[in-house]
Motif scaffolding. Structure first.
Motif, mmCIF file in Angstrom:
data_model
loop_
_atom_site.group_PDB
_atom_site.id
_atom_site.type_symbol
_atom_site.label_atom_id
_atom_site.label_comp_id
_atom_site.label_asym_id
_atom_site.label_seq_id
_atom_site.Cartn_x
_atom_site.Cartn_y
_atom_site.Cartn_z
ATOM 1 N N ARG A 87 0.973 -1.250 -0.126
ATOM 2 C CA ARG A 87 0.164 0.052 -0.009
ATOM 3 C C ARG A 87 0.727 1.364 -0.057
ATOM 4 N NH1 ARG A 87 -3.704 0.114 5.211
ATOM 5 N NH2 ARG A 87 -4.084 2.010 4.059
ATOM 6 N N LYS A 88 0.260 2.291 -0.463
ATOM 7 C CA LYS A 88 0.846 3.699 -0.217
ATOM 8 C C LYS A 88 1.713 3.858 1.010
ATOM 9 C CE LYS A 88 -0.011 5.572 -4.310
ATOM 10 N NZ LYS A 88 -0.576 7.105 -4.578
ATOM 11 N N ASP A 101 -7.705 12.695 1.374
ATOM 12 C CA ASP A 101 -8.030 11.508 0.914
ATOM 13 C C ASP A 101 -8.417 11.467 -0.439
ATOM 14 O OD1 ASP A 101 -6.996 10.152 3.046
ATOM 15 O OD2 ASP A 101 -8.717 10.807 4.144
ATOM 16 N N THR A 105 -4.131 9.657 -2.764
ATOM 17 C CA THR A 105 -3.353 9.349 -1.328
ATOM 18 C C THR A 105 -4.326 8.232 -0.648
ATOM 19 O OG1 THR A 105 -4.516 11.347 -0.588
ATOM 20 C CG2 THR A 105 -2.159 11.404 -1.236
ATOM 21 N N SER A 106 -5.413 8.019 -1.241
ATOM 22 C CA SER A 106 -6.453 7.322 -0.372
ATOM 23 C C SER A 106 -6.133 5.677 -0.417
ATOM 24 C CB SER A 106 -7.931 7.344 -0.825
ATOM 25 O OG SER A 106 -8.157 7.044 -2.343
ATOM 26 N N GLU A 107 -6.578 4.719 0.488
ATOM 27 C CA GLU A 107 -6.451 3.429 0.225
ATOM 28 C C GLU A 107 -8.059 2.784 0.799
ATOM 29 O OE1 GLU A 107 -3.833 1.750 -0.175
ATOM 30 O OE2 GLU A 107 -2.248 3.035 -0.175
ATOM 31 N N GLY A 108 -7.611 1.530 0.465
ATOM 32 C CA GLY A 108 -8.814 0.563 0.864
ATOM 33 C C GLY A 108 -10.054 0.698 0.245
ATOM 34 N N TRP A 111 -10.870 4.158 -1.782
ATOM 35 C CA TRP A 111 -9.939 4.241 -3.064
ATOM 36 C C TRP A 111 -10.652 3.397 -4.013
ATOM 37 C CZ3 TRP A 111 -7.936 0.728 -6.059
ATOM 38 C CH2 TRP A 111 -7.369 1.059 -7.311
ATOM 39 N N ARG A 352 6.094 1.918 -1.614
ATOM 40 C CA ARG A 352 5.141 1.006 -0.807
ATOM 41 C C ARG A 352 5.576 0.702 0.337
ATOM 42 N NH1 ARG A 352 2.916 3.477 -4.658
ATOM 43 N NH2 ARG A 352 1.761 2.800 -6.455
ATOM 44 N N ARG A 417 -3.261 0.644 -9.259
ATOM 45 C CA ARG A 417 -2.915 1.928 -8.855
ATOM 46 C C ARG A 417 -2.380 3.062 -9.993
ATOM 47 N NH1 ARG A 417 -4.349 3.617 -3.035
ATOM 48 N NH2 ARG A 417 -4.018 5.537 -4.234
#
Length: 471
Positions: A87-88, A101, A105-108, A111, A352, A417
């Motif tokens: 992940r980032k 976010d 830059t967001s995750e999960g 994103w 990452r 990504r």
């Protein structure tokens, strides 16, 4: 490790082979290395690669080392084959001070929802419809140059930033940003300055917001956020007053965001709307502007490549503005842009954090480790590129790629990504270079070879000024 020994990126170690330890600096060398990274992270990365090879282990923390990965097979492993495990990295935290976010830059799950919403807006069919507006923006930029005599020194990096910001504003938000473009462009520079400062400072990185408040430049950086937020709020307010189409499929990005609904039927929150607009407003124009700037420099430094580009543009366009059907015939123009992105990738490093234990090329990568995959080094790997330091657009002409590792060229990242706006960026950059080449040449000033400035993007240090001449 030799350049040709990095082909095995399996995450499992055969029973008859023991995991090996990657080469790298010793713990006592880390303080000196951190100081070098603080001065110039790209030069430090190049030095590690030259000294230790494709895969370098840096013992920053006892159980959370940093791995520098320079082979195309490593890029494929991290960005594609095992992307769910990476992940980032924490180094992106400073960007959240400005971008929140947003999609970058967001995750999960957040994103994934954002990507599902935004991806259709950047299909080839939809993006193609932006070409006339892109060409119009370039034409208006050149009208300013028309009033300048030959020999005028023009700020190319600044001009390209304002141009791409104008294109993003019109295409994605239906807004004319020419009046506020200089403020936003300056804000991007200050944002990168702060993010880079925090990324290189182990004391600021864990809590960049606290670092922002306790740093002497706080008022300047706080003003940067305020300036951008003011522009963003103006965009959203004007669209609400005018009335959104309410149809994500038929409107622009702003319409899609305003019409978006989550699974429970709720609308996007004001904070999330702000983060998405800021992300595309700032990140969406900065990368293209950087590539265009480096392309202008490389064409001036290689007159034969420039002459070939001018001949192609003259033949294909015949003095008129480019249309969609013309772009497939501008093969040398697109090859020049690709070679510029190879030598000067806008994002010079991708980082990452490993979620679980992994193994890359026989080397254990513990959970919590940070892996850095610098496109700058991957794009120069001798296993994939002949004369890797040389400028040679012919390597990107049709039919020249067979045998080249797929992930030897990653200017837009890779995997899920990967950059959602890559088609948009390639379209605007091709149009911009073609229209400029029809009418102008940009020459280097004496001693005009720019130094590299590796902030979030790879910029020419101090900007790039060039001599304007009409063809």
């Amino acid at each position: 490790m030799t350049a040709t020994s990095a082909g095995n990126t399996s995450s499992a170690t055969p029973d008859n082979r023991r995991p090996r330890r990657a080469a790298g600096p010793r713990p006592r060398e880390v303080p000196q290395l951190l100081a070098a990274i603080g001065r110039d992270p790209l030069t430090a990365a190049i030095g590690l690669y030259r000294r230790y090879g494709d895969l370098v282990r840096v013992p920053l923390l006892p159980r959370r080392p940093l791995f520098l990965l320079c082979h195309p097979a490593h890029a494929e492993h991290v960005l594609v084959s095992r992307q769910d495990n990476y992940r980032k990295a924490a180094t992106y935290r400073p960007l959240r001070v400005f971008l929140g976010d947003g999609l970058v830059t967001s995750e999960g799950e957040l994103w994934e929802r954002q990507r599902r919403l935004i991806q259709p807006l950047f299909s080839h069919r939809r993006v193609s419809g932006f070409l006339p507006g892109m060409v119009g923006a370039v034409r208006r930029t050149l009208q300013e140059w028309d009033g300048q005599p030959d020999g005028t020194l023009v700020p190319v990096s600044e001009t390209m930033s304002l141009l791409t910001l104008t294109i993003v504003g019109e295409a994605l938000f239906g807004a004319d940003l020419r009046g506020t473009g200089a403020r936003v462009s300056a804000a991007v520079t200050r944002m990168q300055d702060f993010a880079t400062t925090a990324m290189r400072n182990p004391l600021l990185l864990p809590a960049p917001r606290l670092g922002l408040r306790t740093t002497p430049g706080y008022r300047t950086w706080r003003g940067t956020v305020d300036a951008v937020d003011e522009v963003v709020e103006q965009l959203a307010a004007e669209r609400r007053r005018a009335g959104s189409t309410g149809q994500a499929a038929g409107g622009d990005l702003l319409d899609a965001l305003l019409a978006a609904r989550y699974e429970d039927g709720s609308a996007i929150t004001p904070g999330q709307l702000r983060d998405e607009i800021v992300t595309f407003l700032m990140a969406g124009h900065e990368t293209s502007a950087t590539v265009l700037t480096w392309t202008c420099y490389l064409l001036a430094a290689h007159p034969s490549a420039r002459r070939r580009l001018e001949e192609e543009v003259d033949t294909v366009l015949g003095g008129r503005e480019p249309e969609l059907a013309d772009l497939d015939r501008l093969v040398w123009t697109k090859a020049v842009l690709s070679e510029a992105m190879r030598l000067y990738p806008p994002f010079w490093t991708l980082e990452r954090d490993a979620l679980e234990d992994d193994e890359i090329d026989g080397v254990p990568v513990p959970a919590g480790s940070t892996v850095a995959v610098p496109p700058y080094l991957v794009h120069r790997h001798p296993a994939a590129w002949d004369n890797p330091e040389g400028f040679d657009p012919s390597r990107f002409l049709p039919g020249t790629a067979p045998g080249r590792p797929r992930y030897a060229f990653i200017p837009f990242g890779g995997g899920r990504r990967g950059c959602v706006g890559n088609v948009f960026a390639l379209l605007e950059m091709t149009a911009a270079i073609a229209v400029i080449a029809q009418r102008f040449r940009l020459d280097l000033v004496p001693g005009g070879v720019p130094r590299l400035q590796p902030t979030v993007t790879l910029r020419p240090k101090g900007g790039l000024h060039m001599v304007l001449r009409r063809r």
